[in-house]
Design a protein around this motif. Sequence first.
Motif, PDB file in Angstrom:
ATOM      1  N   ARG A  28       0.803  -1.797   0.326  1.00  0.00           N
ATOM      2  CA  ARG A  28      -0.360   0.147   0.631  1.00  0.00           C
ATOM      3  C   ARG A  28       1.149   1.294  -0.394  1.00  0.00           C
ATOM      4  O   ARG A  28       0.786   2.305  -0.875  1.00  0.00           O
ATOM      5  N   LEU A  29       1.662   1.449   0.755  1.00  0.00           N
ATOM      6  CA  LEU A  29       3.295   2.297   1.085  1.00  0.00           C
ATOM      7  C   LEU A  29       3.326   2.687  -0.309  1.00  0.00           C
ATOM      8  O   LEU A  29       3.893   3.844  -1.009  1.00  0.00           O
ATOM      9  N   HIS A  32       0.847   3.983  -2.872  1.00  0.00           N
ATOM     10  CA  HIS A  32       1.040   5.269  -3.215  1.00  0.00           C
ATOM     11  C   HIS A  32       2.266   6.498  -3.410  1.00  0.00           C
ATOM     12  O   HIS A  32       2.057   7.250  -3.552  1.00  0.00           O
ATOM     13  N   LEU A  33       3.460   5.294  -3.050  1.00  0.00           N
ATOM     14  CA  LEU A  33       4.660   6.187  -3.832  1.00  0.00           C
ATOM     15  C   LEU A  33       4.767   6.546  -4.979  1.00  0.00           C
ATOM     16  O   LEU A  33       5.724   7.079  -5.220  1.00  0.00           O
ATOM     17  N   GLU A  40       9.166  14.552  -4.649  1.00  0.00           N
ATOM     18  CA  GLU A  40       8.702  13.861  -3.278  1.00  0.00           C
ATOM     19  C   GLU A  40       9.286  12.603  -2.792  1.00  0.00           C
ATOM     20  O   GLU A  40      10.188  13.104  -1.552  1.00  0.00           O
ATOM     21  N   ILE A  44      11.994  12.101   0.414  1.00  0.00           N
ATOM     22  CA  ILE A  44      11.220  11.437   1.895  1.00  0.00           C
ATOM     23  C   ILE A  44      12.632  10.829   2.162  1.00  0.00           C
ATOM     24  O   ILE A  44      12.833  10.180   3.260  1.00  0.00           O
ATOM     25  N   ILE A  48      15.456  10.253   5.648  1.00  0.00           N
ATOM     26  CA  ILE A  48      15.504   9.063   6.416  1.00  0.00           C
ATOM     27  C   ILE A  48      16.600   8.316   6.360  1.00  0.00           C
ATOM     28  O   ILE A  48      17.472   8.243   7.253  1.00  0.00           O
TER      29      ILE A  48
ATOM     30  N   PHE B  15       8.575   9.987   7.174  1.00  0.00           N
ATOM     31  CA  PHE B  15       7.844   8.508   7.588  1.00  0.00           C
ATOM     32  C   PHE B  15       6.364   9.552   7.367  1.00  0.00           C
ATOM     33  O   PHE B  15       5.554   9.030   7.659  1.00  0.00           O
ATOM     34  N   LYS B  17       4.611  11.447   6.002  1.00  0.00           N
ATOM     35  CA  LYS B  17       4.226  12.289   5.567  1.00  0.00           C
ATOM     36  C   LYS B  17       3.028  10.532   4.337  1.00  0.00           C
ATOM     37  O   LYS B  17       2.829  10.656   3.880  1.00  0.00           O
ATOM     38  N   LEU B  18       3.758   9.570   4.748  1.00  0.00           N
ATOM     39  CA  LEU B  18       2.953   8.049   4.468  1.00  0.00           C
ATOM     40  C   LEU B  18       1.556   7.563   4.519  1.00  0.00           C
ATOM     41  O   LEU B  18       1.648   8.656   5.871  1.00  0.00           O
ATOM     42  N   PRO B  19       0.938   7.484   3.535  1.00  0.00           N
ATOM     43  CA  PRO B  19      -0.298   7.210   4.733  1.00  0.00           C
ATOM     44  C   PRO B  19      -0.625   6.100   5.710  1.00  0.00           C
ATOM     45  O   PRO B  19      -0.173   5.591   5.952  1.00  0.00           O
ATOM     46  N   ILE B  21       0.266   6.737   9.210  1.00  0.00           N
ATOM     47  CA  ILE B  21       1.516   7.232   9.618  1.00  0.00           C
ATOM     48  C   ILE B  21       1.584   7.975  10.281  1.00  0.00           C
ATOM     49  O   ILE B  21       1.529   9.636   9.399  1.00  0.00           O
TER      50      ILE B  21
END
Lengths: 205, 205
Positions: A28-29, A32-33, A40, A44, A48, B15, B17-19, B21
């Motif tokens: 799912r992540l 989304h990415l 963007e 991210i 990190i 982190f 920004k992720l859905p 989280i």
Amino acid sequence: MNFSSQLIEEAVNAFSKLPGIGKKTALRLVMHLLKEDKEEVLAITGAIGKMRSEIRFCIHCNNVSDHDECNICRDAFRNKRLLCVVENMRDVISIEATQQFSGVYHVLGGLLAPLDGIGPDQLFLQNLRDRVISQEAEEIIMALNPTIEGDTTMFYISKMFAGMDIKLTSIARGVSFGAELEYTDELTLARSISKRLPIDTYVKM
Amino acid sequence: MNFSSQLIEEAVNAFSKLPGIGKKTALRLVMHLLKEDKEEVLAITGAIGKMRSEIRFCIHCNNVSDHDECNICRDAFRNKRLLCVVENMRDVISIEATQQFSGVYHVLGGLLAPLDGIGPDQLFLQNLRDRVISQEAEEIIMALNPTIEGDTTMFYISKMFAGMDIKLTSIARGVSFGAELEYTDELTLARSISKRLPIDTYVKM
């Protein structure tokens, strides 16, 4: 799961290495990415990666820091003779949020747990001793979790400074603000009765 | 939350920004990564960044792919005259997991939703028409979600191919395997009655 793309598979595996993220959440992540701009996503992953590569630990208190000394230890308005011993950086964030503490911290990096193989040498305890002497500390406040490991560590530290002219205290443990006596566990209630305080202590606050 | 480190703060913001989280979960993930080896963390962020930078979409079916053509479209054993129309790559993974489909896919990249401003031009529909003609497709199976958007898209596609010599089908909708009639919603149950099939259809399977 069988992915038609090696790149997707590797990204899903990367996400699922994080705690609490399984394969389905990881996918799912990733999906989304895929919808986000390339820049963007690189911002991210860059933030990190940079955090892990460039993070340092304060030479005094062992808290995470961007420099050799953390912001709190560098702050001239902080009382360097009042030390608050905590387990990790999360506890520092929690105590800072209360805005009630004007001293400096000492992050142990864990708690004593002999059964898990964590002894005094794995924690920043020697460091604490040196610091207490060099900074001429007056008081050490122990803000450790009320668990067996927390109590063991507190006991160990109190032995370390036995005979030295230093005040050792612990954060108050008792019934939480807003909690109901009926639902408070027996150990907490028993301790809060035996460690009762005169009412004027509270009225003064 | 007030972090003593800018690096930590930026990683937590990245982190979160992720859905799904939030700040607290993000901090937990950051604390986990602090304990991991630097190389391990850079491998994780590298895999995610590489995925987003290098991912391509198959020129035939629009599924995610490492190359111009995806593995499924390149597979000589796949029946190119049998097309399965799906919403996104997740549906491809789900159908592939059943190992029951030997044709190729066509990923629309969404479903028609006029109220959300998603019209036919936003989806890979023109592409589908060209492909049906060039590959001389015999059958189009529509595997779309049983929602208003799914039904609208199915209706639109069936109109697109009206008058052409091509078989249009939809995946069966009805009571799930293992489900109880008592707890099945009325619409599904009503549809499964009106679209009932002779018992020998099931016995053959």
